[in-house]
Write an enzyme that holds these catalytic residues in place. Structure first.
Site, PDB file in Angstrom:
ATOM      1  N   ARG A 164       0.856  -1.190   0.000  1.00 21.88           N
ATOM      2  CA  ARG A 164       0.000   0.000   0.000  1.00 21.88           C
ATOM      3  C   ARG A 164       0.889   1.235   0.000  1.00 21.88           C
ATOM      4  O   ARG A 164       0.636   2.202  -0.694  1.00 21.88           O
ATOM      5  CB  ARG A 164      -0.940  -0.008   1.191  1.00 21.88           C
ATOM      6  CG  ARG A 164      -2.214  -0.857   1.052  1.00 21.88           C
ATOM      7  CD  ARG A 164      -1.984  -2.199   0.409  1.00 21.88           C
ATOM      8  NE  ARG A 164      -3.156  -3.013   0.256  1.00 21.88           N
ATOM      9  CZ  ARG A 164      -3.482  -4.037   1.052  1.00 21.88           C
ATOM     10  NH1 ARG A 164      -2.702  -4.389   2.071  1.00 21.88           N
ATOM     11  NH2 ARG A 164      -4.575  -4.733   0.823  1.00 21.88           N
ATOM     12  N   ASP A 193       0.388  -7.044  -3.680  1.00 22.32           N
ATOM     13  CA  ASP A 193      -1.028  -6.804  -3.377  1.00 22.32           C
ATOM     14  C   ASP A 193      -1.649  -6.018  -4.521  1.00 22.32           C
ATOM     15  O   ASP A 193      -0.988  -5.732  -5.530  1.00 22.32           O
ATOM     16  CB  ASP A 193      -1.182  -6.072  -2.027  1.00 22.32           C
ATOM     17  CG  ASP A 193      -2.440  -6.533  -1.291  1.00 22.32           C
ATOM     18  OD1 ASP A 193      -3.530  -6.406  -1.880  1.00 22.32           O
ATOM     19  OD2 ASP A 193      -2.337  -7.009  -0.158  1.00 22.32           O
ATOM     20  N   HIS A 264      -6.136 -10.312  -4.286  1.00 24.73           N
ATOM     21  CA  HIS A 264      -5.201  -9.202  -4.035  1.00 24.73           C
ATOM     22  C   HIS A 264      -4.111  -9.187  -5.110  1.00 24.73           C
ATOM     23  O   HIS A 264      -2.924  -9.047  -4.810  1.00 24.73           O
ATOM     24  CB  HIS A 264      -4.593  -9.319  -2.639  1.00 24.73           C
ATOM     25  CG  HIS A 264      -5.565  -8.944  -1.543  1.00 24.73           C
ATOM     26  ND1 HIS A 264      -6.014  -7.652  -1.372  1.00 24.73           N
ATOM     27  CD2 HIS A 264      -6.152  -9.687  -0.579  1.00 24.73           C
ATOM     28  CE1 HIS A 264      -6.854  -7.624  -0.329  1.00 24.73           C
ATOM     29  NE2 HIS A 264      -6.967  -8.845   0.156  1.00 24.73           N
ATOM     30  N   GLU A 343      -9.340 -13.100   1.180  1.00 24.73           N
ATOM     31  CA  GLU A 343     -10.170 -12.115   0.492  1.00 24.73           C
ATOM     32  C   GLU A 343     -10.102 -12.233  -1.034  1.00 24.73           C
ATOM     33  O   GLU A 343      -9.766 -11.278  -1.721  1.00 24.73           O
ATOM     34  CB  GLU A 343      -9.756 -10.702   0.938  1.00 24.73           C
ATOM     35  CG  GLU A 343      -9.979 -10.487   2.423  1.00 24.73           C
ATOM     36  CD  GLU A 343      -9.572  -9.106   2.907  1.00 24.73           C
ATOM     37  OE1 GLU A 343     -10.316  -8.544   3.737  1.00 24.73           O
ATOM     38  OE2 GLU A 343      -8.519  -8.585   2.471  1.00 24.73           O
ATOM     39  N   TYR A 435      -3.700  -6.338  15.100  1.00 27.46           N
ATOM     40  CA  TYR A 435      -3.584  -5.496  13.907  1.00 27.46           C
ATOM     41  C   TYR A 435      -3.053  -4.135  14.370  1.00 27.46           C
ATOM     42  O   TYR A 435      -3.814  -3.292  14.879  1.00 27.46           O
ATOM     43  CB  TYR A 435      -4.937  -5.396  13.183  1.00 27.46           C
ATOM     44  CG  TYR A 435      -5.083  -6.489  12.144  1.00 27.46           C
ATOM     45  CD1 TYR A 435      -4.663  -7.786  12.432  1.00 27.46           C
ATOM     46  CD2 TYR A 435      -5.595  -6.226  10.879  1.00 27.46           C
ATOM     47  CE1 TYR A 435      -4.761  -8.794  11.476  1.00 27.46           C
ATOM     48  CE2 TYR A 435      -5.694  -7.229   9.924  1.00 27.46           C
ATOM     49  CZ  TYR A 435      -5.274  -8.507  10.236  1.00 27.46           C
ATOM     50  OH  TYR A 435      -5.354  -9.506   9.295  1.00 27.46           O
ATOM     51  N   ASP A 437      -2.141  -1.703  12.793  1.00 27.15           N
ATOM     52  CA  ASP A 437      -2.531  -0.522  12.006  1.00 27.15           C
ATOM     53  C   ASP A 437      -3.785   0.110  12.629  1.00 27.15           C
ATOM     54  O   ASP A 437      -4.194   1.198  12.223  1.00 27.15           O
ATOM     55  CB  ASP A 437      -2.784  -0.881  10.535  1.00 27.15           C
ATOM     56  CG  ASP A 437      -3.589  -2.162  10.362  1.00 27.15           C
ATOM     57  OD1 ASP A 437      -3.295  -3.151  11.053  1.00 27.15           O
ATOM     58  OD2 ASP A 437      -4.524  -2.170   9.538  1.00 27.15           O
ATOM     59  N   TRP A 485      -0.804  -3.217   8.263  1.00 27.94           N
ATOM     60  CA  TRP A 485      -1.245  -2.911   6.889  1.00 27.94           C
ATOM     61  C   TRP A 485      -1.099  -1.404   6.696  1.00 27.94           C
ATOM     62  O   TRP A 485      -1.430  -0.627   7.594  1.00 27.94           O
ATOM     63  CB  TRP A 485      -2.696  -3.351   6.681  1.00 27.94           C
ATOM     64  CG  TRP A 485      -2.889  -4.823   6.947  1.00 27.94           C
ATOM     65  CD1 TRP A 485      -3.412  -5.398   8.059  1.00 27.94           C
ATOM     66  CD2 TRP A 485      -2.526  -5.900   6.084  1.00 27.94           C
ATOM     67  NE1 TRP A 485      -3.400  -6.764   7.940  1.00 27.94           N
ATOM     68  CE2 TRP A 485      -2.865  -7.104   6.732  1.00 27.94           C
ATOM     69  CE3 TRP A 485      -1.948  -5.968   4.802  1.00 27.94           C
ATOM     70  CZ2 TRP A 485      -2.639  -8.361   6.165  1.00 27.94           C
ATOM     71  CZ3 TRP A 485      -1.739  -7.229   4.235  1.00 27.94           C
ATOM     72  CH2 TRP A 485      -2.087  -8.392   4.902  1.00 27.94           C
TER      73      TRP A 485
END
Ligand code: ACM
Length: 636
Positions: A164, A193, A264, A343, A435, A437, A485
């Protein structure tokens, strides 16, 4: 000052919050056992440093460099100590009897004996460094103790998403330095990704020529305030990746690369559209952003999200992925290769005549089984190279690949199901604070994050072994990992802000026996010292809010506000006049009495400023003595 309010500043001087006598000797993660004896070992320049193998030489050099910086003197390094000579002895003799990665330290008045091998000796030296107090005169005084230590889990991981946003090798190394210091032994490098392909693959140069460039990213929290039209680009050459692997290995960290499949995959598909079920279909941003809709051709995604365009399970795709994995395997010697698996929407597979025909041919009853077929095909290839796959917990759907390890991120259920099927598991549930983030406090000063709420205390409270598992099944829980992330983390500084102090809490739940957990000791005794170290090193950690302050309203008329500074050498400033506190507000020096008249309320606002000037968010505590509820009144 408001006449209805009286504030008395106490005289709490010489706080003992940072006493040298900490039960855990200042060591993070807390060791398995510490036995204290009466007396001290005086480290000065008359001591020698003894080692007699390559491991000992390396760790001896590390320890000596530290002693130079801490004490201002270097120890003479020798193979054997003359009788009666004060010494620090690093030895592997006896290490074979220790648990994997374990070590012992025994300090007597004349000698510090450190027993360990490889990672164990490295961790021993780190613990020894962490327990060394500042010098007095030209001496460092250590307590007489015996430490026995080894990890609770063999896998102690941190994942960084570099897709990202891109993070340079210099930052990756700085991150690895801190992971190693806290006995984290796995760096999971999320390299591909929808928003970027960041690993050079020589056979498929367009993966990075096309796939490593994202033309914009989201402004603010999803769906955002617009498109930040600044390109995000960057990738690691194979030489750079090898250098990261070498560097990490020197600190006993294994780097696990992640190549995401079958979802992804937008960046790879932008580079090689034939990897899609529908190569001619334009990229569709099926989200709520103001710029949702079709884009000409295949594009690297500019927004966060989950996208329908995933890999087609064709022979060509498998050939390409196998070739890519071969190059990845040649760079990364890790036992595990992470293949993603999370995902992956099934929309395109449902629409694709090719996929439907393939399902019929292979006898697959639905698209989940097709995903399982995809993962198992990849697993066979990875296994044929002597490696094993890890996948996110969606790889359970449609049937687990026979030798796969499962990374449980959507809560603990995936990990529990995998352990019940006798598969190895890494626990990393977002719902339990893993997580990193997610945001660290409820203060409006927090920077934009993906959401969630994961203060370090939440990680600290987590036990990676689910209680529902039987004793046999618990053996499959190999460890725990924190994930970062980076959709909303655009700079190394912000990544550090997210990482610390949460990585330190992770370290303790990954290493220390569960019965050694002690949040009060961790946050009030050891963390302040460690954060002061990070502060000095220029690491942009999240400065905790004052220890003892509630961010929930308190009710009553008389309050004694009793706070502790969460960073050694830091200061707390506070206001009670609704202004935002800074160095111009009151300096907190001891318990503060605040009286609130009946029918009124006050707002205590604090800020912590670390020695470097780095500051915490503002924390507010409403002190309410029956003040009318304005919101409730407005509703009437
Ligand atoms: C994940 O957070 N999608 C593994």
């Amino acid at each position: 000052m408001n006449k209805t309010l009286s504030v008395f500043i106490g005289v709490l001087m010489g706080t003992s919050a940072f006493a040298q006598s900490d039960a855990n000797l200042g060591i993070i993660p807390a060791p398995v056992s510490i036995t204290k004896n009466a007396g001290t070992f005086i480290l000065d320049k008359t001591a020698v440093l003894v080692h007699n193998d390559a491991d000992g030489q390396k760790m001896g050099d590390l320890l000596n460099a530290f002693i130079v910086s801490k004490g201002g003197f270097a120890l003479r390094e020798v193979k054997t100590a003359p009788a009666g000579q004060k010494a620090i002895v690093l030895t592997s003799v006896g290490a074979d009897k220790l648990p994997n990665e374990g070590y012992n330290i025994n300090i007597s008045a004349k000698q510090i004996t450190v027993v360990g091998k490889g990672a164990g000796l490295f961790y021993a030296v780190e613990s020894l460094m962490q327990m060394m107090p500042d010098k007095t005169g030209d001496k460092i005084t250590l307590p007489l103790v015996s430490i026995k230590d080894y990890p609770r889990f063999s896998y102690r991981g941190a994942m960084l998403d570099v897709c990202r946003h891109f993070f340079p090798v210099s930052f990756i190394k700085k991150y690895i330095d801190q992971l190693a210091y806290y006995k984290i032994n796995t760096f999971h490098w999320h390299l591909t990704d929808d928003q970027g392909w960041r690993m050079e693959i020589k056979k498929y140069p367009k993966l990075t020529e096309v796939g490593s460039l994202r033309n914009g990213s989201i402004i603010g929290n999803y769906p955002g305030n617009g498109n930040y039209l600044t390109p995000v680009k960057g990738f690691y050459t194979q030489e750079e990746a090898k250098e990261v692997v070498r560097y990490a290995a020197s600190k006993y960290i294994t780097v696990i690369p992640e190549i995401e499949l079958p979802g992804h995959a937008s960046a790879a598909i932008a580079a090689y559209p034939e990897l899609s079920c529908f190569p001619d279909r334009d990229t569709f941003i099926s989200d709520k952003t103001p710029w949702a809709g079709s884009r000409k051709g295949k594009q690297v995604q500019q927004t966060w999200g989950v996208f329908d365009d995933i890999f087609v399970p064709s022979a060509n795709t498998f050939t390409m992925l196998n070739n890519i994995l071969d190059e990845v395997i040649a760079i990364f010697p890790s036992k595990y290769i992470h293949i993603g698996g999370d995902e992956a929407p099934k929309t395109y597979w449902k629409e694709s005549p090719f996929c439907q025909a393939l399902m019929k041919e292979k006898g697959l009853k639905d698209e989940h089984e097709l995903q399982s077929y995809f993962i198992q095909t990849i697993e066979k290839h990875v296994n044929s190279k002597g490696r094993s796959i890890i996948g996110w917990d969606e790889i359970l759907e449609g049937g687990l690949a026979p030798n796969a390890t499962v990374m449980s991120w959507r809560g603990e259920d995936g990990g529990i199901a995998a352990a019940q099927q006798n598969h190895d598991v890494i626990m990393t549930p977002g719902s339990m604070g893993l997580y990193i983030d997610h945001k660290q406090s409820n203060s409006p000063d927090e920077p934009v994050t993906i959401g969630g709420f994961a203060p370090y205390q939440k990680i600290y409270a987590y036990d990676p072994i689910p209680k529902v598992l039987t004793a046999d099944q618990r053996k499959y829980i190999k460890g725990v990992q924190a994930n970062m992330w980076t959709e909303y983390i655009k700079t190394p500084e912000k990544a550090e802000n997210h990482a610390y102090p949460r990585i330190l809490a992770l370290s303790e739940i990954a290493w220390s026996p569960v019965e050694r957990k002690d949040l009060k000791n961790f946050s009030e005794e050891r963390l302040p010292v460690h954060l002061a170290r990070l502060d000095k090193m220029g690491v942009n950690f999240w400065v905790p809010t004052p220890i003892g302050q509630s961010d929930k309203p308190l009710t009553g008329g008389e309050f004694t506000i009793d706070l502790k500074v969460p960073v050694k050498g830091g200061k707390i400033y506070y206001s009670i006049d609704l202004s935002r506190p800074s160095e111009n507000a009151f300096l907190y020096t001891g318990p503060v009495k605040i009286t609130v008249p009946q029918g009124e309320k006050r707002v205590l606002k604090t800020i912590v400023i670390a020695p470097s000037g780095r500051r915490s968010v503002t924390t507010e505590t409403v002190l309410n003595n029956g003040a009318p509820d304005v919101k409730a009144d407005a509703k009437k």
